[in-house]
Design an enzyme around this catalytic site. Structure first.
Site, PDB file in Angstrom:
ATOM      1  N   VAL A 166       0.864  -1.171   0.000  1.00 53.64           N
ATOM      2  CA  VAL A 166       0.000   0.000   0.000  1.00 53.64           C
ATOM      3  C   VAL A 166       0.908   1.230   0.000  1.00 53.64           C
ATOM      4  CG1 VAL A 166      -1.749   1.278   1.309  1.00 53.64           C
ATOM      5  CG2 VAL A 166      -1.826  -1.213   1.234  1.00 53.64           C
ATOM      6  N   GLY A 192      -2.178   2.725   7.129  1.00 55.79           N
ATOM      7  CA  GLY A 192      -2.721   2.910   8.466  1.00 55.79           C
ATOM      8  C   GLY A 192      -4.200   3.218   8.481  1.00 55.79           C
ATOM      9  N   GLN A 193      -4.894   3.014   7.342  1.00 59.62           N
ATOM     10  CA  GLN A 193      -6.313   3.388   7.270  1.00 59.62           C
ATOM     11  C   GLN A 193      -7.205   2.203   7.002  1.00 59.62           C
ATOM     12  OE1 GLN A 193      -6.894   6.521   7.782  1.00 59.62           O
ATOM     13  NE2 GLN A 193      -4.978   7.573   7.263  1.00 59.62           N
ATOM     14  N   GLY A 194      -6.635   1.013   7.044  1.00 61.16           N
ATOM     15  CA  GLY A 194      -7.472  -0.155   6.800  1.00 61.16           C
ATOM     16  C   GLY A 194      -7.496  -0.616   5.353  1.00 61.16           C
ATOM     17  N   LEU A 195      -6.705  -0.009   4.482  1.00 60.95           N
ATOM     18  CA  LEU A 195      -6.730  -0.405   3.070  1.00 60.95           C
ATOM     19  C   LEU A 195      -6.052  -1.747   2.861  1.00 60.95           C
ATOM     20  CD1 LEU A 195      -6.019   3.015   1.331  1.00 60.95           C
ATOM     21  CD2 LEU A 195      -8.159   1.758   1.398  1.00 60.95           C
ATOM     22  N   GLY A 196      -4.906  -1.943   3.522  1.00 57.35           N
ATOM     23  CA  GLY A 196      -4.214  -3.226   3.390  1.00 57.35           C
ATOM     24  C   GLY A 196      -5.078  -4.350   3.912  1.00 57.35           C
ATOM     25  N   ASP A 225       7.267 -10.800   6.492  1.00 57.57           N
ATOM     26  CA  ASP A 225       8.470 -10.247   7.080  1.00 57.57           C
ATOM     27  C   ASP A 225       8.227  -9.971   8.559  1.00 57.57           C
ATOM     28  OD1 ASP A 225      10.758  -7.789   5.748  1.00 57.57           O
ATOM     29  OD2 ASP A 225      10.854  -9.965   5.915  1.00 57.57           O
ATOM     30  N   GLN A 243       8.409  -7.414  10.460  1.00 54.46           N
ATOM     31  CA  GLN A 243       7.662  -6.246  10.952  1.00 54.46           C
ATOM     32  C   GLN A 243       6.173  -6.295  10.642  1.00 54.46           C
ATOM     33  OE1 GLN A 243      10.407  -6.121   8.827  1.00 54.46           O
ATOM     34  NE2 GLN A 243      10.391  -4.208   7.703  1.00 54.46           N
ATOM     35  N   TYR A 249      -0.685  -9.396  10.162  1.00 56.08           N
ATOM     36  CA  TYR A 249      -1.405 -10.577   9.691  1.00 56.08           C
ATOM     37  C   TYR A 249      -2.043 -11.347  10.826  1.00 56.08           C
ATOM     38  CZ  TYR A 249       0.444  -9.582   5.136  1.00 56.08           C
ATOM     39  OH  TYR A 249       0.723  -8.961   3.949  1.00 56.08           O
TER      40      TYR A 249
END
Lengths: 237, 229
Positions: free
Chosen positions: B152, B158-162, B186, B188, B193
């Site tokens: 993204v 940080g907005q929920g898109l991922g 990864d 980080q 997930y």
């Protein structure tokens, strides 16, 4: 007395061929049309695999056989398919006639698969034919394990993938299979990534939240995407 | 547990009715003899398609100068590889050969993308379209699927898109009864997930990668997923 002596001679003849495990003549093929789905399902059931990471087991402890339709789909959409065949009569011949060359030449002596061969080994790889590939469902018939057939299957898969310039080959394995894959040249990711699997379970009786079965797990399906209620937020500049 | 002791090896007996009928049914799934050794996954019309809308407008905002900005989710897979390369550069990923990326996108089971569209009310049909998010999944259409390349644009993180991208991929996979959904995360992004329902190494199942005997060329390995926070 004579009967006992012939019995003992027969057992002497049998023991050398059984104590040293010899690999029967094999035929390895990457042609998808050589695969018989019913044979494949039986092979997977005999090794305790059902193509699921968390397979369902029946009451007697054996694994629930994999669905034939799904197996056909999976085989159709796999980029590489490797199957290993052995001549059908080999299993019985080995005991009666331990002389390999006689058995081979009088038995035909030509490559065999499909109609006159029996599937004893299988492996497949799923790939995007560009960047990555993953190996699944490597199975070798239990009584022929430990003879290098599995390694032969993996090496063939890797050879086909690397000839298409795909070097990013991954696989998923449980604790038992780790040693086998390590001996084939697999190891931990050089970038030290963590393998993660979707395991969010849902209750089948609950009305809210659609669920789907993945082997023995009942997985929760995320809801359909709706418009995000972020009007006037910092989302857009 | 040793199932081989329970399953007896019997010579395969052809059952004229059931066996041959099944064989005909199974052969109709497989391609003909003339197929090459390795084939790219096929998509046939005989498989049922889920009625998932191709494009969903996630966010819409009207700007003071009359322009309309939208963030649109699409699963149709119409991603321009140059846009994707630009996005990878922004996120900080190393470059990959474009032909390989194009082939990978074409042969993935599903490619979910987020585009930022700027519409002007005056000029009809001329929209600005920028790729701001992507996620793709490869699958054998039956049992296993792996999610790759989740990214993204840093300006929109940080907005929920991922989360939306990955969740829709999972939804599409589960609707087709594909139960083994995996990915290689990864360090980080493991927590990201975990929040979505993924577990690390459940039941001892681990992923392993192949190491060629010769010196590995680093330019060939692109298996990491970054969503910088």
């Amino acid at each position: 007395m004579a009967y006992l002596s012939t019995l003992s001679i027969k057992s002497l003849q049998l023991s050398p061929s059984l104590s040293r495990k010899k690999r029967p003549p094999l035929s390895i093929s990457t042609n998808p049309s050589h695969i018989n789905l019913l044979h494949l399902r039986d092979l997977l059931t005999s090794t305790g695999q059902a193509c699921d990471l968390f397979p369902q087991f029946m009451e007697d402890g054996s694994v629930k056989p994999v669905d034939i339709k799904k197996l056909g789909l999976a085989v159709k959409h796999s980029s590489v398919l490797v199957s290993v065949f052995v001549k059908n009569s080999n299993f019985l011949d080995e005991i009666e006639n331990p002389n390999f060359s006689e058995r081979f030449w009088f038995g035909g002596g030509f490559p065999f698969w499909g109609w006159n061969g029996r599937l004893v080994g299988f492996g497949r790889a799923v790939s995007d034919v560009g960047l990555t590939a993953s190996i699944h469902d490597v199975a070798v018939f239990p009584s022929l394990q430990g003879l290098g057939i599995g390694r032969m299957i993996i090496n063939r898969i890797i050879r086909v993938l690397t000839s298409r310039d795909i070097y990013d080959i991954s696989t998923l394995c449980s604790e038992k299979e780790r040693l086998f894959f390590e001996s084939c040249g697999f190891g931990k990711d050089v970038l030290e990534s963590t393998t993660m699997i979707y395991c969010r379970t849902g209750n089948e009786e609950e009305e809210e939240g659609e669920v789907k079965r993945g082997g023995k797990k009942v997985l929760l399906v995320p809801p359909l995407l709706k418009r995000l209620s972020l009007k006037g937020s910092t989302l857009l500049s | 547990m040793d199932p081989s002791s329970r399953v007896e090896l019997l010579p395969y007996l052809w059952d004229a009715q059931a066996g041959y009928g099944w064989l005909l049914l199974c052969r109709s799934f497989l391609k003909s003899n003339s197929s090459p050794v390795m084939e790219s996954p096929s998509t046939s019309a005989e498989e049922e398609e889920e009625p998932m809308p191709d494009e969903i407008v996630l966010v819409e905002k009207k700007l003071p100068d009359g322009m309309i900005e939208q963030i649109v989710f699409s699963s149709g897979g119409d991603v321009d590889i140059y846009d994707l390369q630009a996005l990878c550069d922004q996120v900080g990923w190393p470059r990959r050969p474009l032909t390989k990326v194009a082939a990978a996108l074409k042969n993935s089971f599903m490619v979910a993308a987020l585009h930022l569209i700027r519409k002007s009310p005056d000029t009809e049909g001329y929209d600005q379209k920028v790729l701001i998010g992507l996620a793709r999944a490869t699958s054998d259409h039956a049992f296993n699927a792996t999610i790759w390349d989740v990214l993204v644009d840093p300006n929109y993180q940080g907005q929920g898109l991922g989360k939306a991208l990955v969740e829709q991929l999972i939804r599409a996979l589960l609707q087709r009864d594909i139960g083994n959904i995996t990915l290689f995360a990864d360090n980080q992004v493991v927590d990201f997930y975990k929040n979505l329902g993924f577990e690390a190494d459940p039941d001892g199942i681990k992923g392993m990668f192949w190491y060629p005997r010769k010196e590995r060329k680093m330019t060939n390995f692109w298996t990491f997923l970054h969503v910088y926070r």
